[in-house]
Design a protein around this motif. Structure first.
Motif, PDB file in Angstrom:
ATOM      1  N   LEU A 126       3.343   2.665   5.768  1.00  0.00           N
ATOM      2  CA  LEU A 126       5.028   1.448   5.310  1.00  0.00           C
ATOM      3  C   LEU A 126       5.849   2.114   5.773  1.00  0.00           C
ATOM      4  O   LEU A 126       5.674   3.427   4.880  1.00  0.00           O
ATOM      5  N   LEU A 127       6.564   1.466   6.820  1.00  0.00           N
ATOM      6  CA  LEU A 127       7.746   2.218   6.642  1.00  0.00           C
ATOM      7  C   LEU A 127       9.043   1.745   5.220  1.00  0.00           C
ATOM      8  O   LEU A 127       8.988   0.125   5.190  1.00  0.00           O
ATOM      9  N   ILE A 128       9.546   2.277   5.432  1.00  0.00           N
ATOM     10  CA  ILE A 128      10.513   1.853   3.726  1.00  0.00           C
ATOM     11  C   ILE A 128      11.728   2.719   4.397  1.00  0.00           C
ATOM     12  O   ILE A 128      12.223   3.333   4.516  1.00  0.00           O
ATOM     13  N   ALA A 129      13.009   0.927   4.468  1.00  0.00           N
ATOM     14  CA  ALA A 129      14.242   1.077   4.980  1.00  0.00           C
ATOM     15  C   ALA A 129      14.880   1.902   4.292  1.00  0.00           C
ATOM     16  O   ALA A 129      14.842   1.454   3.038  1.00  0.00           O
ATOM     17  N   ARG A 130      16.185   1.851   4.896  1.00  0.00           N
ATOM     18  CA  ARG A 130      17.391   2.365   3.625  1.00  0.00           C
ATOM     19  C   ARG A 130      17.477   1.003   2.619  1.00  0.00           C
ATOM     20  O   ARG A 130      17.651   1.924   1.988  1.00  0.00           O
ATOM     21  N   ASP A 131      17.464  -0.003   3.168  1.00  0.00           N
ATOM     22  CA  ASP A 131      17.458  -1.343   2.567  1.00  0.00           C
ATOM     23  C   ASP A 131      15.915  -1.135   1.656  1.00  0.00           C
ATOM     24  O   ASP A 131      16.340  -2.341   0.494  1.00  0.00           O
ATOM     25  N   GLY A 132      15.160  -0.556   0.920  1.00  0.00           N
ATOM     26  CA  GLY A 132      13.774  -0.908   0.761  1.00  0.00           C
ATOM     27  C   GLY A 132      13.348  -1.926   1.131  1.00  0.00           C
ATOM     28  O   GLY A 132      11.834  -1.488   0.597  1.00  0.00           O
ATOM     29  N   THR A 133      13.226  -2.846   2.346  1.00  0.00           N
ATOM     30  CA  THR A 133      12.431  -3.577   3.151  1.00  0.00           C
ATOM     31  C   THR A 133      11.596  -2.551   3.936  1.00  0.00           C
ATOM     32  O   THR A 133      11.901  -1.532   3.920  1.00  0.00           O
ATOM     33  N   GLU A 134      10.435  -3.317   3.450  1.00  0.00           N
ATOM     34  CA  GLU A 134       8.987  -2.461   4.015  1.00  0.00           C
ATOM     35  C   GLU A 134       8.266  -3.059   5.100  1.00  0.00           C
ATOM     36  O   GLU A 134       8.095  -4.683   4.886  1.00  0.00           O
ATOM     37  N   ARG A 135       8.022  -2.070   5.619  1.00  0.00           N
ATOM     38  CA  ARG A 135       7.190  -3.232   6.739  1.00  0.00           C
ATOM     39  C   ARG A 135       5.885  -2.291   7.332  1.00  0.00           C
ATOM     40  O   ARG A 135       6.423  -0.304   7.439  1.00  0.00           O
ATOM     41  N   PRO A 136       4.518  -2.804   7.602  1.00  0.00           N
ATOM     42  CA  PRO A 136       3.808  -2.193   7.859  1.00  0.00           C
ATOM     43  C   PRO A 136       4.079  -1.780   9.487  1.00  0.00           C
ATOM     44  O   PRO A 136       4.617  -2.535  10.614  1.00  0.00           O
ATOM     45  N   ILE A 137       3.571  -0.632  10.064  1.00  0.00           N
ATOM     46  CA  ILE A 137       3.827   0.446  10.790  1.00  0.00           C
ATOM     47  C   ILE A 137       2.769   0.878  11.807  1.00  0.00           C
ATOM     48  O   ILE A 137       1.827   0.876  10.583  1.00  0.00           O
ATOM     49  N   SER A 138       2.628   0.874  13.014  1.00  0.00           N
ATOM     50  CA  SER A 138       1.989   2.074  13.533  1.00  0.00           C
ATOM     51  C   SER A 138       2.692   2.866  14.297  1.00  0.00           C
ATOM     52  O   SER A 138       4.181   2.803  14.927  1.00  0.00           O
ATOM     53  N   ASP A 139       2.317   4.375  14.543  1.00  0.00           N
ATOM     54  CA  ASP A 139       3.312   5.287  15.222  1.00  0.00           C
ATOM     55  C   ASP A 139       2.598   5.954  15.278  1.00  0.00           C
ATOM     56  O   ASP A 139       1.524   6.182  14.993  1.00  0.00           O
ATOM     57  N   SER A 140       3.047   7.328  16.327  1.00  0.00           N
ATOM     58  CA  SER A 140       2.000   8.420  17.072  1.00  0.00           C
ATOM     59  C   SER A 140       3.872   8.977  17.503  1.00  0.00           C
ATOM     60  O   SER A 140       4.944   8.114  17.275  1.00  0.00           O
ATOM     61  N   ALA A 141       3.524  10.548  17.608  1.00  0.00           N
ATOM     62  CA  ALA A 141       4.471  11.180  17.964  1.00  0.00           C
ATOM     63  C   ALA A 141       3.961  12.344  19.084  1.00  0.00           C
ATOM     64  O   ALA A 141       2.950  12.479  19.239  1.00  0.00           O
TER      65      ALA A 141
END
Lengths: 354, 668
Positions: free
Chosen positions: B126-141
Motif C-alpha cells: 500500500l502506498l500512503i500518499a502525503r495526505d494519507g490516502t492509501e492505494r494498493p500498488i505494484s512496484d519495481s526498481a
C-alpha cells in the motif's frame, strides 16, 4: 582530525642491478624480467615502508623514460626527434615519426598490473600526455599519413591507455605534462601552450566527470640529473592556462620555486572549484633530504592559500624520469618520500588543531 | 642562428602546425559534442515526454536514495510535487506498508541501490500518499549505472493497482462461479475451436480441459447435428444470442445427453465478435420427468374415463332393481332377487370407492394401520371369504395350502386380508372360466412367503416392472371387460409395504399364468389371544336417534333402517333444523352429516354441545370425508365418532356400542 592526501609523482631511481643490466642490454630483453620484478617488489616494499598512503612502481619498467616509454621500439620512428635541452647542458631527444600509423608499443596499465601484485597500498600510475607525444610528427607532412590522422590516432591511443589503468584500479592516473612549461619557453606567445592544453583537453573530455576525478596532471620544469629544462619560465605564464585542463587533480612542482607564496597566490587565483591541488613539498633535484618539519612548514604555507580540503602534497617531480639517471640514490629518494609523508602528517595534525 | 635555435624554430613550427590539426580536432569534437548534446536533448525530451505520458509513476533517486525526479503520475500518487520532493530521502516521499500486516514494506528502490540489481514487482503493497490516502500498488526498481558500471541512483516504477485488484477479484469470483457451476460453460472461437472448458463441462462430457481445449467443438456434437452447429455459429457471427436451445450432445463414453444450450457472442474490447460462450445444461432427467409426467397425465385421463365408466356400470342394475321392486312388490321372489342384485352392485360400487380412497391415503401417507398380533390363517380365511363369490361364479378351482403351525403377523387383519383378496380377485378376473388358482404359504427364515398363482392370461415380461403402478395400461382391455379400476395391485403393493413386506409379480409370459408373491415378516412367540371377530348387526337397545343429512333420501333410508330396529328416530336436513329438533327431541344419538346448508355439521354439533342436555349425548359424524384431518375436525367440533359413508349398519352399531361403553366407563 583532518587528512591531507599525499602522493608521489612516480619515478624512483632504478636498482643498481637494473641500471647495470640496461647499460648493456635492450630493455625488452626477457632476461631482464627477474631484475624488473625484483626492482618493482623492492620499490613498492620501500615505498610502503615510508608509510606513503599511495605508492608507485617507481617506473622501474619504463626502461627509457617517462616520455617515450610507450613508443619505444616503434618501427616507424627514428631517434632523431626534437631535443630537450636541460640546464645542466645535456640534451634528451624525442623520437620522430617517420610514417603512419601512430601506435603505442606498450601501455602503462601493464606496469600498474605488475605493481599491484606486490602492493598493499593503492597504486598510482603515471602516463605521458598526448601533447608530449604530438611533437613526434615532423615539420614536413608524412605522405599518406596526415597530421590530422596522427592527432586522432594519438588521442585514441592515449584514451585506451588511461582507460586500461582506470579499469585495473589505479588509485590515480597522472598525466605527465612537463612540456607545458617547456612550451612557454619555446613559444612565449602562449599559442603552443594553449594548443597543448587543447589537445590534452580533447583527450580528457573523452572521460566522464567521475573518471576525471581520478585523473591528474603533473607539471614541473623537468628534472633530470639534478637539472631542469624550464625552471626559468614564470608560473604566471603557465598556471592560468594549466587550470583550463578538464581534470580533477594537479601535481604542481613548488618546492624548488624561489618564490612559493607568489606561485601559491597564482594557484589560489586560478584554480577551479572542483580541482584538488597537490603542491610539491620535496625537490628531487636537491640532494639534501628535507626534514619533516620543513615539509610541514611548506604544507602549512600552502594551506594559507589553498583550502585544506582541496590541498594535497607531492614531490616536485619524479626522482629519476630517465632510467639511466643516477644523480639521486634510491635511499635518498625514499628518505625524501619518508620526510614528505611525515611532514604532511605533521601538518595535518597542526591544521586539525591537534 | 645555432643548430639548437634551428631545432627550436622547427619545433615551434611543428607545434604550430599541430595546433592547426588540434584546432580541427577540436572543431570536430565540438561538432560531435553538439550533435551528441542535441541527441541527448532529444532523448531527454523524449524521455521526459515518455515519463510524463506513461501511466506508471516514476521516481528516480541519486546513489544516496534521495529523490531526483518524479513524473506527473508519481506526483499525483504520492501527493508530492517535484519541486518539494527533490532532494528528500525517498522514504519521505514514497511511503509503503504491507497491505495485510501494515508493517513498513521494503522500499524496492533502496533495495536496488543496496543490492545493485533489479528488484522485480513487489505486490501486496500500500502506498500512503502525503495526505494519507492509501492505494494498493505494484512496484519495481532498478539501479541506474553509468557507462563504467558505477551506481548513480535508482529508478522506481509503480502503479495504482486498485482497479486491477478489483478486476482480479471480480475475475476470480467469476472464475469460481464458472468452475463451480454444474452447467457446462465452454468458450470457443468463431471457427468452433474450444478455448476454455470448465469443471462442469468435464463432469458432463467426460473430457478434461487438456483433452478438450484446442479441439473442435464437434468433439461433443453428434455427426447428424454438425449442420446445426454451423447455424448456431452463423447466428453468433450476426451478434445474436441463442437461448435455451434443446439439442443432443455426446459424451466421451459415447452416451447421448439431452442438452439445453444458451450461446452468446464474445466480443473484444472494440466490440468485435471474436468467439462464443456456451452454457450447456443436462436436461436428460428433466426430459424423462416431463415424459413421465405426460405419461402419468395420459394414464390419469384414461383412468378418469374408466372411473366414470365403472361407476356408472352399477347404476343401471340398481335403477333396474328399484324398478323391479316397485313393479313386483308382491312377488317376494322377484323382490329378493332384485335386492340381492342391488346389494351386489352396491357392494361393487363401495369397493371401487373404498379402493380409490385407500390408494389415495397410501399415496399421501395417511393410511393408518390398526396393527395387532394376527394369525395368517385368519387373514387368508377372510380374504378367501371375500374373493370366494367371484371365484365360484367363474367356476374356478381355488386351492389353499398353509403351514401346519400357526403363523403370527404384526398386521392390520382387515388390510392384509384386503391384500390377498385383491390378489385372489385379480387372479379370478384374469383366469379363464374353469381355471385354477393356488394360494400357498411357507416360512422362510423368519418370513412367510405367500404366493397366489393362477393359470390365467399371464403378464408380458416388459410389463412386470410396472404392473404395480397406478393407472398401468397392462390388460386395460381385459380390465374393462372384467370391471374394476386397475388400482388393486397398486393398493396391494402399498399395503404390503406398509406391513414391511414386499410383493413381486412373475409370469412365464402371455397365456402362461401369473404368480404374485408376498413376503412378510413373521412374529415370534406363542399364540396370543385371537383377534376379535366382526360385530354383526343386531337389534341392540332402543335409543332416540336424530339423523341429520341434507340428502333427504340418505336421511330417510337411515331413519327407516333405525326404526326397523325399534328405535325412536327423527330427521333434520340442515344444521339449524338439527339443533331445533334436538332441542325438543333430546336424542341419545345424533348421526350428523358435515356438509350442509345454513349451518354445517361442525357448527351444529358445537351448538348442541352448548346445551346442558347436549353434553353427554353421542354425536357421530357421518360424512363422505374420511381423511385424518376430517376426523380431527369432527372430533374438535365435539363429535364422539366419525364414520365414512356409506355406512353399514353393523359398523354403526359397533361404533355406538364402543362409544357407549367408553362413556359408561368414563361416567363410573
Amino acid at each position: 582530525m583532518i587528512t591531507i592526501p599525499t602522493e608521489p609523482i612516480g619515478s624512483i631511481p632504478r636498482t643498481p642491478a637494473l641500471i647495470e643490466a640496461l647499460a648493456t642490454r635492450d630493455g625488452a630483453d626477457p632476461a631482464l624480467e627477474p631484475l624488473y620484478e625484483e626492482a618493482i617488489r623492492d620499490t613498492i616494499a620501500r615505498f610502503e615502508a615510508t608509510g606513503s598512503p599511495v605508492v608507485t612502481d617507481g617506473e622501474q619498467r619504463k626502461y627509457h623514460n617517462f616520455w617515450t616509454y610507450c613508443v619505444h621500439g616503434l618501427p616507424n620512428s627514428a631517434p632523431d626527434g626534437f631535443p630537450i635541452p636541460f640546464a645542466a647542458g645535456h640534451v634528451r631527444r624525442m623520437l620522430r615519426l617517420t610514417g603512419g600509423p601512430f601506435r603505442y608499443q606498450r601501455r602503462a596499465d601493464a606496469y600498474l598490473e605488475a605493481a599491484q601484485r606486490y602492493a598493499h597500498a593503492p597504486v598510482k600510475q603515471a602516463v605521458i600526455s598526448p601533447s608530449a607525444l604530438s611533437l613526434m610528427y615532423p615539420a614536413e607532412a608524412i605522405p599518406g599519413y596526415s597530421r590530422d590522422q596522427f592527432i586522432q590516432d594519438l588521442l585514441r591511443e592515449h584514451e585506451t591507455e588511461v582507460r586500461g589503468c582506470l579499469a585495473k584500479g589505479a588509485h590515480k592516473v597522472q598525466i605527465d605534462f612537463t612540456e607545458a612549461r617547456l612550451a612557454v619557453k619555446i613559444d612565449p606567445s602562449g599559442k603552443l601552450l594553449h594548443s597543448f592544453i587543447d589537445l590534452n583537453n580533447l583527450a580528457l573530455e573523452r572521460f566522464s566527470a567521475a573518471e576525471r576525478r581520478r585523473l591528474g596532471v603533473h607539471t614541473c620544469p623537468g628534472g633530470d640529473r639534478d637539472s631542469t629544462h624550464s625552471a626559468d619560465v614564470d608560473y604566471a605564464e603557465l598556471l592560468p592556462a594549466l587550470f583550463q585542463l578538464e581534470v580533477g587533480n594537479f601535481y604542481i612542482a613548488l618546492a624548488g620555486e624561489p618564490d612559493r607564496p607568489r606561485v601559491l597566490k597564482i594557484i589560489r587565483d586560478h584554480m577551479k572549484a572542483d580541482q584538488q591541488i597537490f603542491v610539491g613539498v620535496i625537490a628531487p633535484i636537491d640532494p639534501r633530504i628535507e626534514t619533516a618539519e620543513e615539509v610541514c612548514q611548506r604544507v602549512l604555507e600552502a594551506a594559507q592559500y589553498i583550502p585544506v580540503e582541496r590541498l594535497g602534497a607531492t614531490d616536485d617531480c619524479g626522482f629519476a624520469p630517465f632510467c639511466d639517471d643516477t644523480s639521486t640514490s634510491r635511499d635518498t629518494a625514499f628518505a625524501k618520500i619518508g620526510a614528505r609523508v611525515a611532514g604532511v602528517a605533521l601538518a595535518a595534525k597542526k591544521l586539525g588543531g591537534g | 642562428m645555432s643548430i639548437q635555435d634551428n631545432e627550436q624554430e622547427l619545433l615551434r613550427s611543428v607545434a604550430l602546425q599541430n595546433a592547426q590539426s588540434i584546432l580541427l580536432a577540436r572543431r570536430r569534437a565540438d561538432e560531435e559534442l553538439h550533435r551528441a548534446r542535441e541527441a541527448l536533448q532529444k532523448e531527454s525530451e523524449l524521455l521526459r515526454v515518455t515519463l510524463a505520458s506513461i501511466g506508471d509513476g516514476v521516481i528516480s533517486t541519486d546513489a544516496d536514495g534521495r529523490v531526483t525526479f518524479l513524473n506527473g503520475v508519481a506526483e499525483e500518487l504520492t501527493g508530492w510535487p517535484q519541486t518539494e520532493a527533490a532532494g528528500r530521502p525517498l522514504d519521505d516521499v514514497f511511503k509503503i506498508v504491507n497491505e495485510y500486516t501494515r508493517d513498513p514494506a521494503d522500499n524496492p528502490a533502496l533495495r536496488a541501490l543496496r543490492e545493485g540489481h533489479v528488484v522485480e514487482l513487489v505486490n501486496d503493497t500500500l502506498l500512503i500518499a502525503r495526505d494519507g490516502t492509501e492505494r494498493p500498488i505494484s512496484d519495481s526498481a532498478a539501479p541506474i549505472r553509468d557507462a563504467a558500471g558505477a551506481t548513480l541512483g535508482a529508478v522506481l516504477v509503480f502503479r495504482d493497482v486498485t482497479e486491477e485488484k478489483h478486476a482480479f477479484a471480480t475475475r476470480a469470483r467469476l472464475a469460481a462461479i464458472v468452475e463451480s457451476s454444474d452447467d457446462a460453460i465452454v468458450s470457443k472461437t468463431l471457427d468452433g475451436v474450444i478455448l476454455s472448458w470448465n469443471a462442469g463441462a468435464e463432469r458432463l462430457f467426460g473430457y478434461t480441459p487438456e483433452e478438450a481445449v484446442g479441439k473442435s467443438i464437434r468433439l461433443i456434437i453428434p455427426p447428424e447435428r454438425h449442420d446445426e452447429e454451423q447455424e448456431v455459429l452463423a447466428r453468433i457471427r450476426r451478434g445474436e444470442r441463442v437461448e435455451h436451445f434443446d439439442t443432443v450432445r455426446v459424451t466421451k463414453s459415447g452416451r447421448r445427453l439431452d442438452i439445453s444450450l444458451t450461446v452468446s457472442p464474445v466480443r473484444d474490447g472494440s466490440g468485435r465478435i471474436i468467439g462464443a460462450s456456451k452454457v450447456g445444461r443436462d436436461v436428460t432427467d428433466r426430459k424423462r420427468a416431463e415424459e413421465a409426467l405426460r405419461e402419468a397425465d395420459r394414464r390419469k385421463d384414461e383412468f378418469i374415463a374408466l372411473l366414470a365408466h365403472e361407476l356408472r356400470n352399477p347404476l343401471a342394475p340398481l335403477r333396474n332393481g328399484l324398478q323391479v321392486l316397485r313393479m313386483a312388490a308382491g312377488d317376494l321372489h322377484a323382490v329378493a332377487q332384485a335386492r340381492t342384485m342391488m346389494d351386489r352392485q352396491l357392494g361393487h360400487m363401495v369397493r371401487l370407492i373404498d379402493d380409490l380412497l385407500d390408494i389415495s391415503r397410501i399415496n399421501q401417507n395417511k393410511m393408518e394401520l390398526r396393527r395387532s398380533r394376527v394369525l395368517l390363517a385368519d387373514v387368508i380365511s377372510s380374504a378367501v371369504e371375500t374373493a370366494r363369490p367371484l371365484i365360484d361364479a367363474a367356476g374356478q378351482e381355488l386351492t389353499v395350502a398353509l403351514p401346519p403351525e400357526p403363523v403370527f403377523l404384526d398386521a392390520d387383519l382387515t388390510r392384509l386380508a384386503q391384500v390377498f383378496s385383491n390378489l385372489l380377485t385379480n387372479s379370478a378376473k384374469y383366469t379363464e372360466r374353469g381355471g385354477r388358482i393356488w394360494l400357498s404359504a411357507e416360512l422362510q427364515e423368519g418370513d412367510v412367503v405367500v404366493a397366489v398363482r393362477d393359470t390365467g392370461i399371464g403378464i408380458p415380461a416388459d410389463a412386470l416392472s410396472s404392473i404395480f403402478d397406478m393407472f398401468s395400461q397392462v390388460g386395460r382391455t381385459i380390465e374393462r371387460s372384467t370391471g374394476g379400476l386397475g388400482i388393486g395391485l397398486a393398493l396391494v403393493r402399498g399395503l404390503v409395504e406398509m406391513h414391511d413386506g414386499v410383493v413381486v409379480a412373475a409370469s412365464d409370459g402371455p397365456g402362461k399364468g401369473s404368480t404374485f408373491t408376498v413376503k412378510l415378516p413373521v412374529l415370534a412367540g406363542p399364540l396370543a389371544a385371537a383377534p376379535g371377530g366382526e360385530t354383526r348387526a343386531a337389534a341392540g337397545p332402543r335409543r332416540r336417534y336424530l339423523v341429520v343429512d341434507d340428502n333427504r333420501d340418505s336421511a330417510a333410508s337411515m331413519v327407516m333402517m333405525l326404526k326397523l330396529l325399534g328405535n325412536d328416530v327423527r330427521a333434520a336436513h340442515d344444521g339449524v333444523e338439527a339443533v331445533e329438533v334436538a332441542d325438543g327431541f333430546r336424542p341419545d344419538v345424533v348421526l350428523m352429516d358435515v356438509g350442509m346448508p345454513k349451518l354445517d355439521g361442525y357448527q351444529a354439533t358445537r351448538r348442541i354441545r352448548e346445551r346442558p342436555w347436549g353434553q353427554n349425548i353421542l354425536i357421530i359424524a357421518l360424512t363422505g370425508w374420511g381423511q385424518t384431518d376430517d376426523r380431527a375436525r369432527s372430533q374438535e367440533a365435539g363429535c364422539d365418532g366419525h364414520l365414512v359413508k356409506p355406512v353399514s349398519l353393523p359398523d354403526l352399531q359397533k361404533m355406538i356400542a364402543e362409544l357407549t361403553l367408553r362413556q359408561e366407563r368414563s361416567d363410573s
